[in-house]
Design a protein around this motif. Structure first.
Motif, PDB file in Angstrom:
ATOM      1  N   LEU A 118       0.847  -1.184   0.000  1.00 54.95           N
ATOM      2  CA  LEU A 118       0.000   0.000   0.000  1.00 54.95           C
ATOM      3  C   LEU A 118       0.885   1.237   0.000  1.00 54.95           C
ATOM      4  O   LEU A 118       1.928   1.279   0.661  1.00 54.95           O
ATOM      5  CB  LEU A 118      -0.912   0.003   1.226  1.00 54.95           C
ATOM      6  N   ARG A 122      -5.797   4.381  -1.579  1.00 51.76           N
ATOM      7  CA  ARG A 122      -6.188   3.895  -2.910  1.00 51.76           C
ATOM      8  C   ARG A 122      -5.011   3.629  -3.840  1.00 51.76           C
ATOM      9  O   ARG A 122      -5.188   3.525  -5.051  1.00 51.76           O
ATOM     10  CB  ARG A 122      -7.158   4.874  -3.589  1.00 51.76           C
ATOM     11  N   ALA A 141     -11.636   0.301  -5.097  1.00 50.53           N
ATOM     12  CA  ALA A 141     -11.258  -0.580  -3.988  1.00 50.53           C
ATOM     13  C   ALA A 141      -9.858  -1.139  -4.165  1.00 50.53           C
ATOM     14  O   ALA A 141      -9.428  -1.453  -5.287  1.00 50.53           O
ATOM     15  CB  ALA A 141     -12.254  -1.736  -3.867  1.00 50.53           C
ATOM     16  N   VAL A 142      -9.178  -1.258  -3.035  1.00 48.75           N
ATOM     17  CA  VAL A 142      -7.978  -2.087  -2.920  1.00 48.75           C
ATOM     18  C   VAL A 142      -8.346  -3.246  -2.005  1.00 48.75           C
ATOM     19  O   VAL A 142      -8.932  -3.051  -0.936  1.00 48.75           O
ATOM     20  CB  VAL A 142      -6.782  -1.317  -2.340  1.00 48.75           C
ATOM     21  N   VAL A 144      -6.868  -6.506   0.073  1.00 49.73           N
ATOM     22  CA  VAL A 144      -5.705  -7.231   0.586  1.00 49.73           C
ATOM     23  C   VAL A 144      -6.091  -8.695   0.730  1.00 49.73           C
ATOM     24  O   VAL A 144      -7.029  -9.039   1.458  1.00 49.73           O
ATOM     25  CB  VAL A 144      -5.243  -6.674   1.950  1.00 49.73           C
ATOM     26  N   LEU A 282       0.753  -1.354   5.353  1.00 50.36           N
ATOM     27  CA  LEU A 282      -0.406  -1.009   6.176  1.00 50.36           C
ATOM     28  C   LEU A 282      -0.166   0.271   6.973  1.00 50.36           C
ATOM     29  O   LEU A 282      -1.100   1.041   7.229  1.00 50.36           O
ATOM     30  CB  LEU A 282      -0.750  -2.163   7.120  1.00 50.36           C
ATOM     31  N   VAL A 285      -1.423   3.727   5.807  1.00 48.07           N
ATOM     32  CA  VAL A 285      -2.824   4.120   5.949  1.00 48.07           C
ATOM     33  C   VAL A 285      -3.268   3.993   7.410  1.00 48.07           C
ATOM     34  O   VAL A 285      -4.463   3.874   7.708  1.00 48.07           O
ATOM     35  CB  VAL A 285      -3.753   3.288   5.026  1.00 48.07           C
ATOM     36  N   ARG A 300     -14.937  -5.031   4.715  1.00 52.84           N
ATOM     37  CA  ARG A 300     -14.294  -3.742   4.518  1.00 52.84           C
ATOM     38  C   ARG A 300     -13.618  -3.327   5.822  1.00 52.84           C
ATOM     39  O   ARG A 300     -14.137  -3.582   6.908  1.00 52.84           O
ATOM     40  CB  ARG A 300     -15.309  -2.687   4.083  1.00 52.84           C
ATOM     41  N   HIS A 304     -11.923   2.979   6.455  1.00 54.90           N
ATOM     42  CA  HIS A 304     -11.308   3.058   5.118  1.00 54.90           C
ATOM     43  C   HIS A 304     -12.338   2.558   4.109  1.00 54.90           C
ATOM     44  O   HIS A 304     -12.450   1.348   3.880  1.00 54.90           O
ATOM     45  CB  HIS A 304     -10.031   2.219   5.048  1.00 54.90           C
ATOM     46  N   TRP A 306     -12.479   2.354   1.088  1.00 52.41           N
ATOM     47  CA  TRP A 306     -11.940   1.814  -0.165  1.00 52.41           C
ATOM     48  C   TRP A 306     -11.125   0.543   0.050  1.00 52.41           C
ATOM     49  O   TRP A 306     -10.668  -0.080  -0.920  1.00 52.41           O
ATOM     50  CB  TRP A 306     -11.014   2.854  -0.816  1.00 52.41           C
ATOM     51  N   LEU A 307     -10.921   0.114   1.291  1.00 51.56           N
ATOM     52  CA  LEU A 307      -9.983  -0.968   1.612  1.00 51.56           C
ATOM     53  C   LEU A 307     -10.720  -2.183   2.165  1.00 51.56           C
ATOM     54  O   LEU A 307     -11.514  -2.060   3.112  1.00 51.56           O
ATOM     55  CB  LEU A 307      -8.948  -0.476   2.626  1.00 51.56           C
ATOM     56  N   TYR A 308     -10.415  -3.343   1.586  1.00 52.78           N
ATOM     57  CA  TYR A 308     -11.024  -4.606   2.009  1.00 52.78           C
ATOM     58  C   TYR A 308      -9.914  -5.608   2.336  1.00 52.78           C
ATOM     59  O   TYR A 308      -8.800  -5.528   1.796  1.00 52.78           O
ATOM     60  CB  TYR A 308     -11.908  -5.188   0.900  1.00 52.78           C
TER      61      TYR A 308
END
Length: 475
Positions: A118, A122, A141-142, A144, A282, A285, A300, A304, A306-308
């Motif tokens: 990351l 995003r 989305a990003v 992981v 990580l 963020v 999710r 965040h 946008w982050l999963y």
């Protein structure tokens, strides 16, 4: 760094969960990039589920055949280890992932080989093996999906002992004469089963009160008994305090609590898994490195949008099939949010992986096989349910007796007495793994006992165990 390349979705980790995210987001019309530092297909395809089952299938087939009158005498010799290894190598693609790459290309996704991290909100930075650098930007989305790696405890002498983990245990090219296995969970018992059948003298050293501690106690007891009958030594309640390797290629010894020493030619440490999150950015963020990633009911990461995190890294269920299940749901979640559509996040809804906590199935390919879904009796009672355990000796089922002479096994269903539905089920016996999906449907569907009575099992099959369990419950 090059100028950022923009996609709708960027997936960090190309194991089964990551691949399923790619599949689902591409099916929804989103542009998707996948980043993988090793082989696309991940741990399961090359060092876990697939190679282990390729090693185990001949062992279990031979064991089953030896219990069939008229066939037993034809299968008394040793396994053809070269053929077993060749079959395993075929199923791992000889540890090459071109087939997976071809599939990803065919659905229009893009693969970046290299270490991904990351790079703030995003964004994912990728460094290729050749030293090239890329920045990938995600519109929506990003994800992981970096999975886990084996834990090797920090024991005195462990570094110089060069122990096996699950990777070496599933990819070894020859059977060690003596194999010491430290651990009592799935990797330990499956590899004990495989390598004992392939000619190793196996010793299992389990620290806890029994094998397969996440299942009903009788599962571990039956597996331990069978391993001992096959020639393995199984020791329960022992703790390893130190490890010594005698030279670069010499034998390895473990020192137990109390000073006893055991010697082998190889040592497998099957002592758990830890998330592969220590160097994936990580911290950029505001999340801790090297830890499991907390997620909400749509996988999710809170705070965040946008982050999963999908699969093993979120610690909901460390099983390939559950990671793939999560990924299918999260792919739909991302697509819905990208389109501005509402989510269905009620239990069992389209956008929440409820089965991870209510109907989690697992099959262990030992001899006998052990399979379970949902809650054990102890788990159900701790959760406050009023339950009844219904047990049955599987050898008394006609289909089991026809399947194998001397069939030994046990079944249990855990009934919620207030609602009269199943909370869990466990089966142990030859062929038991194929019973678990019916139990999974019953648990996930919360099928009333009264309705299950009308699901008639075919005669004479092992699945007749369902009728016997229901008869026992009715009394």
């Amino acid at each position: 760094m090059t100028e950022a390349v923009e996609y709708d979705v960027v997936v960090l980790g190309g194991g089964p969960a990551g691949e399923n995210i790619v599949d689902r987001t591409r099916a929804a019309g989103l542009s998707t990039a996948l980043v993988e530092s090793e082989l696309v297909g991940g741990e399961c395809s090359y060092w876990a589920c697939v190679p282990s089952k390729a090693l185990l299938r001949p062992a279990l087939a031979r064991a089953d055949a030896r219990r069939v009158p008229g066939l037993a005498g034809a299968v008394q010799g040793p396994l053809d280890t070269a053929a077993v290894f060749a079959h395993r190598d075929y199923w791992t693609g000889d540890w090459k992932d071109q087939g997976q790459i071809d599939w990803i290309d065919s659905i229009g996704a893009h693969v970046y080989r290299g270490h991904g991290r990351l790079y703030g909100v995003r964004k994912v930075a990728v460094t290729s093996p050749e030293g090239e650098h890329h920045i990938l930007s995600a519109r929506h989305a990003v994800v992981v999906a970096t999975g886990t790696r084996a834990v090797v405890p920090d024991l005195p002498g462990i570094a110089g002992a060069r122990p096996w983990t699950s990777r070496e245990a599933t990819s070894a090219k020859e059977a060690p004469g003596r194999l010491l296995i430290v651990g009592g969970s799935v990797v330990a018992v499956e590899m004990a089963t495989a390598w004992q059948a392939l000619g190793s003298q196996v010793t299992v050293l389990a620290r806890g009160s029994g094998l397969l501690p996440r299942m009903e106690p009788f599962a571990g007891e039956l597996v331990a008994d069978a391993l001992r009958e096959a020639g393995a030594e199984v020791r329960i309640g022992v703790s390893v305090e130190a490890v010594v390797r005698d030279g670069p290629t010499g034998p390895v010894s473990v020192v137990l609590e109390g000073g006893e020493t055991l010697e082998g030619d190889e040592l497998l440490m099957a002592t758990g898994r830890t998330p592969r999150t220590e160097d994936i950015g990580l911290d950029t963020v505001g999340l801790p490195a090297g830890k499991w990633i907390d997620v909400d009911d749509t996988c999710r990461v809170p705070g965040h949008d946008w982050l999963y995190a999908v699969g093993d890294v979120n610690h909901r269920a460390l099983l390939t099939h559950q990671g793939k299940y999560q990924a299918r749901i999260v792919g739909a979640v991302i697509a819905a949010r990208a389109a501005g559509a509402p989510l269905d996040t009620e239990p069992w809804g389209a956008h929440t992986p409820t089965a991870d906590v209510r109907a989690l199935p697992q099959a262990v390919f030992t001899d006998p096989e052990a399979a379970a879904v949902g809650l054990t009796v102890a788990e159900a009672e701790r959760a406050g349910h009023r339950v009844r355990a219904v047990d049955y000796d599987m050898s008394k089922v006609s289909g089991a007796g026809l399947y194998a002479d001397g069939y030994r096994g046990r079944a249990r269903m855990v009934v919620d007495l207030d609602r009269e539905v199943l909370l869990g089920a466990t089966f142990v016996g030859p062929g038991a793994a194929e019973l678990i999906h019916a139990a999974t449907i019953a648990v996930a569907g919360e099928v009333p006992i009264q309705r299950l009575w009308h699901a008639v099992p075919a005669f004479p099959t092992i699945s007749e165990i369902w009728l016997r369990l229901l008869e026992t419950y009715r009394g």
